[in-house]
Design a protein around this motif. Sequence first.
Motif, PDB file in Angstrom:
ATOM      1  N   ALA C  25       0.825  -1.211   0.000  1.00  0.00           N
ATOM      2  CA  ALA C  25       0.000   0.000   0.000  1.00  0.00           C
ATOM      3  C   ALA C  25       0.861   1.264   0.000  1.00  0.00           C
ATOM      4  O   ALA C  25       0.458   2.299  -0.533  1.00  0.00           O
ATOM      5  CB  ALA C  25      -0.935   0.008   1.210  1.00  0.00           C
ATOM      6  N   VAL C  28       1.775   2.094  -3.491  1.00  0.00           N
ATOM      7  CA  VAL C  28       0.659   2.794  -4.138  1.00  0.00           C
ATOM      8  C   VAL C  28       0.659   4.274  -3.718  1.00  0.00           C
ATOM      9  O   VAL C  28       0.354   5.161  -4.515  1.00  0.00           O
ATOM     10  CB  VAL C  28      -0.678   2.098  -3.804  1.00  0.00           C
ATOM     11  CG1 VAL C  28      -1.866   2.913  -4.291  1.00  0.00           C
ATOM     12  CG2 VAL C  28      -0.703   0.697  -4.426  1.00  0.00           C
ATOM     13  N   GLU C  29       1.068   4.528  -2.489  1.00  0.00           N
ATOM     14  CA  GLU C  29       1.180   5.920  -2.043  1.00  0.00           C
ATOM     15  C   GLU C  29       2.284   6.660  -2.810  1.00  0.00           C
ATOM     16  O   GLU C  29       2.148   7.835  -3.123  1.00  0.00           O
ATOM     17  CB  GLU C  29       1.462   5.950  -0.534  1.00  0.00           C
ATOM     18  CG  GLU C  29       1.393   7.346   0.026  1.00  0.00           C
ATOM     19  CD  GLU C  29       1.539   7.375   1.543  1.00  0.00           C
ATOM     20  OE1 GLU C  29       1.110   6.419   2.229  1.00  0.00           O
ATOM     21  OE2 GLU C  29       2.088   8.356   2.046  1.00  0.00           O
TER      22      GLU C  29
ATOM     23  N   PHE D  23      -7.874   8.091   1.526  1.00  0.00           N
ATOM     24  CA  PHE D  23      -6.776   8.124   0.554  1.00  0.00           C
ATOM     25  C   PHE D  23      -6.683   6.762  -0.134  1.00  0.00           C
ATOM     26  O   PHE D  23      -6.777   5.718   0.507  1.00  0.00           O
ATOM     27  CB  PHE D  23      -5.494   8.430   1.327  1.00  0.00           C
ATOM     28  CG  PHE D  23      -4.268   8.585   0.489  1.00  0.00           C
ATOM     29  CD1 PHE D  23      -4.242   9.463  -0.577  1.00  0.00           C
ATOM     30  CD2 PHE D  23      -3.120   7.867   0.788  1.00  0.00           C
ATOM     31  CE1 PHE D  23      -3.087   9.614  -1.342  1.00  0.00           C
ATOM     32  CE2 PHE D  23      -1.970   8.019   0.035  1.00  0.00           C
ATOM     33  CZ  PHE D  23      -1.959   8.888  -1.034  1.00  0.00           C
ATOM     34  N   ASN D  24      -6.504   6.779  -1.449  1.00  0.00           N
ATOM     35  CA  ASN D  24      -6.550   5.527  -2.208  1.00  0.00           C
ATOM     36  C   ASN D  24      -5.564   4.476  -1.678  1.00  0.00           C
ATOM     37  O   ASN D  24      -5.889   3.298  -1.630  1.00  0.00           O
ATOM     38  CB  ASN D  24      -6.375   5.787  -3.715  1.00  0.00           C
ATOM     39  CG  ASN D  24      -5.036   6.387  -4.075  1.00  0.00           C
ATOM     40  OD1 ASN D  24      -4.052   5.676  -4.248  1.00  0.00           O
ATOM     41  ND2 ASN D  24      -4.975   7.715  -4.180  1.00  0.00           N
ATOM     42  N   ALA D  25      -4.384   4.891  -1.253  1.00  0.00           N
ATOM     43  CA  ALA D  25      -3.403   3.907  -0.781  1.00  0.00           C
ATOM     44  C   ALA D  25      -3.843   3.277   0.544  1.00  0.00           C
ATOM     45  O   ALA D  25      -3.512   2.129   0.829  1.00  0.00           O
ATOM     46  CB  ALA D  25      -2.027   4.556  -0.624  1.00  0.00           C
ATOM     47  N   ARG D  26      -4.587   4.011   1.353  1.00  0.00           N
ATOM     48  CA  ARG D  26      -5.084   3.438   2.601  1.00  0.00           C
ATOM     49  C   ARG D  26      -6.156   2.389   2.336  1.00  0.00           C
ATOM     50  O   ARG D  26      -6.292   1.420   3.086  1.00  0.00           O
ATOM     51  CB  ARG D  26      -5.656   4.520   3.520  1.00  0.00           C
ATOM     52  CG  ARG D  26      -4.598   5.245   4.314  1.00  0.00           C
ATOM     53  CD  ARG D  26      -3.930   4.272   5.311  1.00  0.00           C
ATOM     54  NE  ARG D  26      -2.910   4.957   6.059  1.00  0.00           N
ATOM     55  CZ  ARG D  26      -2.952   5.164   7.372  1.00  0.00           C
ATOM     56  NH1 ARG D  26      -3.949   4.717   8.087  1.00  0.00           N
ATOM     57  NH2 ARG D  26      -1.976   5.793   7.966  1.00  0.00           N
ATOM     58  N   VAL D  28      -6.097   0.431  -0.155  1.00  0.00           N
ATOM     59  CA  VAL D  28      -5.305  -0.749  -0.507  1.00  0.00           C
ATOM     60  C   VAL D  28      -4.764  -1.413   0.771  1.00  0.00           C
ATOM     61  O   VAL D  28      -4.685  -2.636   0.866  1.00  0.00           O
ATOM     62  CB  VAL D  28      -4.181  -0.364  -1.491  1.00  0.00           C
ATOM     63  CG1 VAL D  28      -3.220  -1.525  -1.713  1.00  0.00           C
ATOM     64  CG2 VAL D  28      -4.791   0.088  -2.830  1.00  0.00           C
TER      65      VAL D  28
END
Lengths: 157, 157, 157, 157
Positions: C25, C28-29, D23-26, D28
């Motif tokens: 993840a 992805v960040e 947040f999108n990465a969170r 994930v």
Amino acid sequence: MAITKRIKIRVRAGDTDFTGFAFNARVVEWFSAGRIELLRSKKITYANDGSLLVDGQPQKVSFVVGEVYARFHAPARFDDLVQLRTRIVDVSEKTLRFDYEIKRLPDRKLLVTGTSTSVCLSRETMRAEKIPADISERLRAGRWPPKDRGSLQKALI
Amino acid sequence: MAITKRIKIRVRAGDTDFTGFAFNARVVEWFSAGRIELLRSKKITYANDGSLLVDGQPQKVSFVVGEVYARFHAPARFDDLVQLRTRIVDVSEKTLRFDYEIKRLPDRKLLVTGTSTSVCLSRETMRAEKIPADISERLRAGRWPPKDRGSLQKALI
Amino acid sequence: MAITKRIKIRVRAGDTDFTGFAFNARVVEWFSAGRIELLRSKKITYANDGSLLVDGQPQKVSFVVGEVYARFHAPARFDDLVQLRTRIVDVSEKTLRFDYEIKRLPDRKLLVTGTSTSVCLSRETMRAEKIPADISERLRAGRWPPKDRGSLQKALI
Amino acid sequence: MAITKRIKIRVRAGDTDFTGFAFNARVVEWFSAGRIELLRSKKITYANDGSLLVDGQPQKVSFVVGEVYARFHAPARFDDLVQLRTRIVDVSEKTLRFDYEIKRLPDRKLLVTGTSTSVCLSRETMRAEKIPADISERLRAGRWPPKDRGSLQKALI
């Protein structure tokens, strides 16, 4: 002069929260980046298993964070460019004390101050251990005037 | 008795770092979850824009973290189930003070203690503001015996 | 040539997990950081409230992530220095498509590839909106040969 | 029926970014929590060093994420309570495929869908390895109708 390392950090989306400001826990994460870069500047790094390397040589000890404190003077915002100054302000028998100052660039407005202690642990016993002399000497060189070595814990009394 | 809220947290992969233990900054993030659940238990929540809601009604103020301190007594590991106890230990004119205790379940080994202050800010001026009476009364109810209101900053002197 | 931005990232403790590798993840960040730096290089930035700025002028639209995909070829480890290459591979009426490649330095070993789409949203209606011409022109300049604009969702069928 | 695990997640401050949304990465990162809880429900857990435990017995293999894909249908906001449903939709010789669906509670609005593959690695060689029979049998039990086992990578072609 204390051993000092300055790094620049761009405030990323993942560093902010819904208030629009940098999230306090992420600022504490930046302190970790500051410590690591300061140690790297003295050729002290971490191996992938968490053990220390001095000039690339594995050590039987590691440093773990015992205490951390942060004070937020003004918010960092998304996309701000900030400078984190990390210093070693004390090297005692088994602990290091760092302090931190974060300023916004280019206006140098003070955003955050903080401090932390790292404890030297034996990798084998996972107990506090004397900091090896070659490490403490590198980190003491040019160190800051003597500081109170008491626990930050005092704040809680 | 201080107002107290206990929540359980499972240590996730994203909470750990390469040392195999929970990362110190993530523990500080847990404190944030503890505060929010404590406030929720008193019907004080945050709107999506960062403003406070009391019984669902928007307020002209918000709380922001002014200081945070954490002390790590023993490491939390991946997949540990821990209990975070959050308490309000002081309600002053413009600030709240929380303390935190994290124990591992089921053996209740003490892992982390900490404290933080939240400052009441005007949403308009972004300056410190008196905590509205309906908020401070809810949070004082049954509060802890008087505590030192000095800054955690003392620790740095 | 597609518009391309390369940034270097040092794998921090907070980027890793208990396996000793960078956490998926967090990678992805990093993509998010790559997008933002690419857009900045074209003078497209984000205001603190999430709206877009073009040459510093507020826009009525913003970009939000619609889809993201990452493939992990080899692990990034703590303290690795990696290079993230972000490119815009398609500019359609309402969406941008980015691709990502992360290589370890200095040996340039391929660690991660990925792609994402960003959707242009009206700040007022929060619905998909045409990308303003001055934005799409900047991002198309020198764009990559035409690409399939279908959804990544296909992967799920 | 595919093996399925549902968990509830409260969107914390640290899960959001300056746009006010998760947040999108969170998101994930939440997938990771979903996988781990699903595996735990089948008595497959991770040891602190990243190796797998089956009924508490250490295995010579581990699972690492090979690919992950997320599609964002609608934003999760701070303090939303969401339900993540994780399923195993394929068990092949060396990989597992999971899918994910996140709905907001209590209105069950669809927020996110996603998929990922986990690859079975030998802890010794760090190369892909057959999934041990006792693991694949547990995870196949009641499995989903056969699915395309091709790489999500197809999406990029």
